[in-house]
Each structure stands twice: as structure tokens, then as C-alpha cells.
Write an enzyme that holds these catalytic residues in place. Structure first.
Site, short mmCIF file in Angstrom:
data_model
loop_
_atom_site.label_atom_id
_atom_site.label_comp_id
_atom_site.label_asym_id
_atom_site.label_seq_id
_atom_site.Cartn_x
_atom_site.Cartn_y
_atom_site.Cartn_z
N THR A 195 -108.27 -28.97 7.54
CA THR A 195 -109.00 -29.41 8.71
C THR A 195 -109.21 -28.20 9.61
O THR A 195 -108.29 -27.42 9.83
CB THR A 195 -108.26 -30.55 9.44
OG1 THR A 195 -108.86 -30.76 10.70
CG2 THR A 195 -106.79 -30.26 9.63
N GLU A 214 -106.21 -35.98 8.64
CA GLU A 214 -104.76 -36.16 8.48
C GLU A 214 -104.38 -37.61 8.19
O GLU A 214 -103.22 -37.93 7.96
CB GLU A 214 -104.04 -35.71 9.77
CG GLU A 214 -104.06 -34.21 10.02
CD GLU A 214 -105.27 -33.75 10.84
OE1 GLU A 214 -106.32 -34.44 10.79
OE2 GLU A 214 -105.17 -32.73 11.53
N LYS A 236 -112.17 -32.88 33.97
CA LYS A 236 -111.31 -33.24 35.10
C LYS A 236 -111.96 -32.79 36.40
O LYS A 236 -112.08 -31.60 36.66
CB LYS A 236 -109.93 -32.60 34.95
CG LYS A 236 -108.93 -33.22 35.90
CD LYS A 236 -107.51 -32.96 35.46
CE LYS A 236 -106.57 -33.97 36.09
NZ LYS A 236 -105.18 -33.74 35.74
N TRP A 272 -110.27 -38.04 35.72
CA TRP A 272 -110.87 -37.75 34.42
C TRP A 272 -112.25 -38.40 34.26
O TRP A 272 -112.45 -39.53 34.69
CB TRP A 272 -109.97 -38.27 33.30
CG TRP A 272 -108.65 -37.57 33.22
CD1 TRP A 272 -107.43 -38.07 33.57
CD2 TRP A 272 -108.42 -36.24 32.77
NE1 TRP A 272 -106.46 -37.13 33.36
CE2 TRP A 272 -107.04 -36.00 32.87
CE3 TRP A 272 -109.26 -35.21 32.30
CZ2 TRP A 272 -106.46 -34.77 32.52
CZ3 TRP A 272 -108.68 -34.01 31.94
CH2 TRP A 272 -107.30 -33.80 32.06
P1 AMP Z 1 -111.80 -34.93 11.19
O1 AMP Z 1 -110.38 -34.70 10.86
O2 AMP Z 1 -112.65 -33.74 11.03
O3 AMP Z 1 -112.31 -36.12 10.48
O4 AMP Z 1 -111.87 -35.25 12.75
C1 AMP Z 1 -111.11 -36.26 13.33
C2 AMP Z 1 -111.50 -36.42 14.77
O5 AMP Z 1 -112.85 -36.88 14.86
C3 AMP Z 1 -110.72 -37.48 15.50
O6 AMP Z 1 -109.48 -37.01 15.94
C4 AMP Z 1 -111.65 -37.82 16.64
O7 AMP Z 1 -111.56 -36.90 17.69
C5 AMP Z 1 -113.01 -37.69 16.01
N1 AMP Z 1 -113.52 -39.01 15.60
C6 AMP Z 1 -113.53 -39.55 14.37
N2 AMP Z 1 -114.11 -40.78 14.38
C7 AMP Z 1 -114.47 -41.02 15.66
C8 AMP Z 1 -115.09 -42.13 16.34
N3 AMP Z 1 -115.49 -43.20 15.70
N4 AMP Z 1 -115.27 -42.01 17.67
C9 AMP Z 1 -114.87 -40.91 18.35
N5 AMP Z 1 -114.29 -39.86 17.78
C10 AMP Z 1 -114.08 -39.90 16.45
#
Ligand code: AMP
Length: 543
Positions: free
Chosen positions: A184, A328, A439, A444
């Protein structure tokens, strides 16, 4: 007293065996990098996977070895998933959109022994090969006629299969054996590896079959636009064969017209991907004045699906399932299948629920904690960092204790870095990544909320809200926007559009029009790049 039931290990190979036997006619349809469309059934796929496993074994792949892929969505990539894991080796999927520096880091960190590469990415590897391990062997994912002249001394994929038996005496091993590796790309520091196991992968496949039930179905077709090179295409290469659903693999062309054409030709029922992809598809649907044939369902995740997008799809009769997860987490954490009492609500209210990030899947526990690590109530208002626990969530990062220590708390929960609320009915609402929250004057402002409302303006195609430094307020929000057409509404007009949803102090101080927003390697808007791009920018009241 212990139960007296057989213990059979949960192994990935059992999924394809099952599909070959029980769903032999369902097909994998692939747009190939060679330019044509290719079709083969799960039964044919299982035979080729056996051949590929013989080929891998002949080339010295053993239990625990890492074998890398750098490829689009296609049947050969799917075959690698099963052949590598079936041998007890680890399928390390590499995201081709990473920077060269990150790619070099992860191949060296994972110590891959073989790297399977699509035609598209051969030049990319040629550029970095001097920085990759000397004994790494390359295999181009094509037949002999299409192997390009290259400086990698590359082998040919179809030669790996050629002449081998179409059955394989698959080894049996512990279900906790590693099966997949996906790095990641955090916005800072080196990428970190999530190392999946057979057990976690099979449990995740079952989990997805449960919570995405309405999107699945024997005999129907699903389109993973979400890449096989990132978080296992949300588990679809496992769940689709399990339920007897055909897969339509789009290859490299993911623009609206290409996706529309493919969906239309194949009669895809459900399509899975990040919001940016659906923006392109919606534009094409609008241009054509119709939906692709058979299209009835879309799964959106990876970043927040704008409310306006959900509403547009639903008004056309396309069911939207808005899910949240992480690399993860294998990745599904929550899903947007609505309970009956929400589906019975008036349309507008139902869409409000769909715009949130849904409810947890069985086996995924959620908690929200404040700065001191204490739990806050699930009342829909109390905000804090979201922590997760469960049998499809990483216990740490691959060979990276320092990064692990930062994310696993003393009770073994994983800190997501997302700021969220959960309401009494279990609905999760992601407010922001902790580093993207704005912020202002000690309060926030959610950048996701600002973006959501901004893109509901007909003149705005996409938008990102970022924090700009302010001597009095600390930070103030600014909207970076891409226009949908020629019209560029003034800040006052945008305020008028947004003010119904926000207090005055929450509204952006400025709007900056750009031609396009920078995207990360996984297709999300890159706030980091935007912040760098606008370094030195001065807010209107400071000019
Ligand atoms: P990744 O590991 O690249 O799939 O990224 C994961 C991150 O994507 C999460 O921790 C969120 O911050 C963001 N994320 C995934 N799905 C959503 C969603 N439906 N709405 C908002 N953020 C999301």
C-alpha cells in the site's frame, strides 16, 4: 470439551476446483493487450492453471517464494493468482502506477524471484531493471509471436504452459500459509506490504459473497474495473468463481466510452470500481442517452462516492452499493446493502444513507477512539479515528516492524487513519483521512462533505477541498475544481449552492479552476500532490 469436526484447511485452490466442477460454463472474457477479446470457461481456466503450476515448478518456484505480477485485468493474471497460491507461493501484485522509485523499493523488499509482466509494461521494466535484483527472471504475458524485442532476456508466458499436463497434484499445507502480497502506497515513507493468507482470502471471498449478494448471481457477468494489481480486485477473482458468475476483464482501456462499449457487448450486470471511473461512464451514458445492455448494479469504493453520483445511478434504475475498505483489510470492511427499513424510506432519505459508507461485514469489528485512545459512542456525532479488528485484517506489515508498531494498538486493533462516526444503527460515515481534515478556528471541516456538495453543482465535474494555512484560523478550506463545461460559476454562486448544507465559516474561501485533478496510483484524488502544487498560494483575504 472440543468439537469433533474434521479440520480441512481453507485453501484458495479449492475455489477454482469448485468452479470448474460446479460452474464449468461460466466464462472469463478478457480484452487482451494484444488487442483482441479472449474467452475461456472456468473449467478451461482450471486446466491452464494446472499447466502454469507445472511451468512455475519447473522454473524453481517453491513454497513461500514471492512471484510478482505487473499486469492489467485479464485471464492470465487470474491464472497467476491461482497457480502461484496453489503451490504455496506468494502472488505479489505490483501497481504499475507507482513511481519508479517505489516499484524498485517493493521488488527489492519482497525479493521476488519471477516477475510476470503485461506487454504494456515491458518498457517500464527495461528502464528500472538495473535497480532490480540481478537474478530476477521476467516473463512476458503473451504468446511467442507477440513477445517484443526486449533487454530483459524475458521468457514467454505461453511457453510456461506449453506441453504440461492439465491436471496437478496440488500440495496441501497450513491454511495460514501466505498467498498474496500487496503493497500500500502511503503518502509518506516507503510502501508497506499486506501479506494475505489462504485462510483470510477464503474467508474474505465468503464474506463478499454474503454482503454483495445483490450484485452477484450465477450466470450473470461482473466487470472488475478495480484492478487485480490492487487489493485483489476487491476479492472478485475469488468470489465470482465461487458463485458461478462470469468475469469481464477490461484490460488497459478504462475510459468511459471503452467501458460502456465492453459492458454493452457483454451484457455486464454489475460493475465494480472507484468513483473516478464511474464519472467517465456516466458521461458516456449521458452522451448515448441509454444504459449499457443488462447493466443494473454498481459497487463504488476506494474513495467517497459523491451523493450526486449515487442519485444519478439510482434514478436510472442502477442499484448502488457504496463500500469502504483498505488494502490492509483484504479489502472489504463495510458494504452499502440497505436494510429493509431504509429501502422503505422516501428516495431522498434512502440516498442519504447510501452516501455514507455502509455497515460492517460480519467478522469485521469497528471502534472509534478519541485522541487518548478511549472509545467514543456510536451516536452518529462523536468523531474519532476508526480502528478495526477481524480475521481478514492484517496483524502487521510484511517485514516492517516499525510501520506495524504505528498502526496496531495494545489490544491488537488496526488503526485505519480514517476519521469517522458510526450511528446507532451501525452506519459508518467516513469524515476524512486524518491528514485531510481541515481545522479552522479549532473546529473540524470535512473535506469529503465539501466535495460531495460541490460536485452536486451542475457546472462542477469534480472537486477537491484542501486546507490552506491562515494566520488567524490556522487553516481555511479552498476548493480546487474541474468545470463540467464552459461555465465557471463565481465563488458567490458556489456559496449559494453550498450554504444549505454548511455553516458560513465552513464554506471555502476560494475556488481554483484546473483542467484536471491529480490522481494517486490507485485512482484517488491526490491531495498530497494538490497541496504541493498550491504551495505558496495566498488566501484572498491575505493578498
Ligand atoms: P487503499 O488501501 O488504497 O484501498 O485505501 C484505503 C483508504 O481509502 C481508506 O482508508 C479510506 O481513506 C479510503 N476509502 C476507501 N473507500 C472509501 C469510501 N467508500 N469512502 C471514503 N473513503 C474511502
Amino acid at each position: 470439551m472440543m468439537g469433533m469436526m474434521m479440520h480441512r484447511p481453507l485453501l484458495i485452490g479449492s475455489i477454482l476446483d469448485f468452479a470448474a466442477e460446479q460452474h464449468p460454463r461460466a466464462e472469463i472474457v478478457s480484452v487482451r493487450t494484444e488487442g483482441d477479446v479472449h474467452r475461456q470457461t472456468y473449467r478451461e481456466t482450471a486446466a491452464r492453471v494446472a499447466q502454469l503450476a507445472h511451468g512455475l515448478e519447473t522454473h524453481g518456484v517453491r513454497l513461500g517464494d514471492r512471484v510478482a505480477t505487473l499486469a492489467w485485468n485479464g485471464y492470465r493474471h487470474f491464472e497467476l493468482y491461482y497457480a502461484i497460491a496453489g503451490l504455496g507461493a506468494v502472488c505479489h501484485t505490483i501497481n504499475p502506477r507507482l513511481s519508479a522509485e517505489q516499484l524498485i523499493y517493493i521488488v527489492n523488499h519482497a525479493r521476488d524471484s519471477l516477475l510476470f509482466v503485461d506487454l504494456t509494461f515491458v518498457p517500464l521494466l527495461e528502464r528500472v531493471r538495473d535497480h532490480l535484483p540481478r537474478d530476477l527472471r521476467y516473463v512476458v504475458m503473451t504468446d511467442r509471436a507477440h513477445v517484443p524485442a526486449n533487454s530483459l532476456d524475458a521468457l514467454c508466458y505461453e511457453d510456461f504452459l506449453d506441453g504440461h499436463a492439465t491436471t496437478f497434484d496440488w500440495p496441501e499445507f497450513d491454511e495460514n500459509t501466505a498467498s498474496g502480497l500487496c503493497y500500500t502506497s502511503g503518502t509518506t515513507g516507503n510502501p508497506k506490504g499486506a501479506l494475505y493468507s489462504h485462510r483470510s482470502t477464503v474467508l474474505h471471498a465468503l464474506k463478499v459473497a454474503l454482503v454483495m449478494g445483490a450484485s452477484l448471481g450465477e450466470g450473470k457477468k461482473v466487470l472488475p474495473v478495480v484492478p487485480l494489481f490492487h487489493v485483489n480486485a476487491w476479492g472478485l477473482p475469488y468470489t465470482a468463481p465461487l458463485v458461478g458468475m462470469g468475469m469481464v476483464m477490461p484490460g488497459p482501456a478504462l475510459d468511459g466510452p471503452s467501458v460502456f462499449r465492453l459492458m454493452d457487448a457483454e451484457g455486464v450486470f454489475s460493475a465494480w470500481g472507484v468513483p473516478t471511473v464511474w464519472q467517465g461512464l456516466l458521461a458516456e451514458i449521458k452522451a448515448q442517452g441509454r444504459l449499457p445492455r443488462g447493466f443494473g448494479d454498481v459497487i463504488v469504493g476506494g474513495s467517497a462516492a459523491p451523493r450526486a453520483m449515487i442519485e444519478t445511478f439510482e434514478k436510472m434504475g442502477v442499484n448502488v452499493n457504496h463500500a469502504w475498505g483498505m488494502t490492509e483489510m483484504s479489502p472489504i470492511g463495510t458494504h452499502g446493502a440497505m436494510p429493509t427499513w431504509v429501502r422503505e424510506k422516501p428516495f431522498d432519505q434512502m440516498i442519504n444513507y447510501k452516501a455514507r459508507q455502509g455497515r460492517r461485514a460480519f467478522g469485521v469489528e469497528l471502534k472509534i477512539v478519541d485522541d487518548s485512545g478511549a472509545r467514543v459512542p456510536h451516536d452518529g456525532k462523536s468523531m474519532g479515528e476508526l480502528y478495526v479488528r477481524g480475521n481478514t485484517i492484517v496483524a502487521g506489515y510484511y517485514e516492517n516492524d516499525a510501520a506495524t508498531a504505528k498502526v496496531i494498538d495494545k489490544d491488537g486493533w488496526f488503526g485505519t487513519g480514517d476519521i469517522a462516526t458510526i450511528d446507532a444503527d451501525g452506519f459508518l460515515s467516513i469524515q476524512d483521512r486524518s491528514k485531510d481534515l481541515i481545522k479552522s478556528g479549532g473546529e473540524w471541516i470535512s473535506s469529503i462533505d465539501l466535495e460531495n456538495v460541490a460536485v452536486a453543482h451542475p457546472a462542477i465535474a469534480s472537486a477537491a477541498a484542501i486546507a490552506m494555512p491562515h494566520p488567524k484560523w490556522d487553516e481555511r478550506p479552498v476548493l480546487v475544481a474541474v468545470a463540467a463545461g464552459a461555465d465557471r460559476p463565481s465563488l458567490e454562486e458556489i456559496h449559494a449552492h453550498m450554504s444549505e448544507h454548511f455553516a458560513k465559516w465552513q464554506l471555502p474561501d476560494d475556488v481554483i479552476w484546473v483542467d484536471a485533478l491529480p490522481l494517486t496510483a490507485t485512482g484517488k484524488i491526490s491531495k498530497l500532490t494538490l497541496r504541493q502544487q498550491f504551495e505558496g498560494y495566498k488566501l484572498p483575504d491575505l493578498r
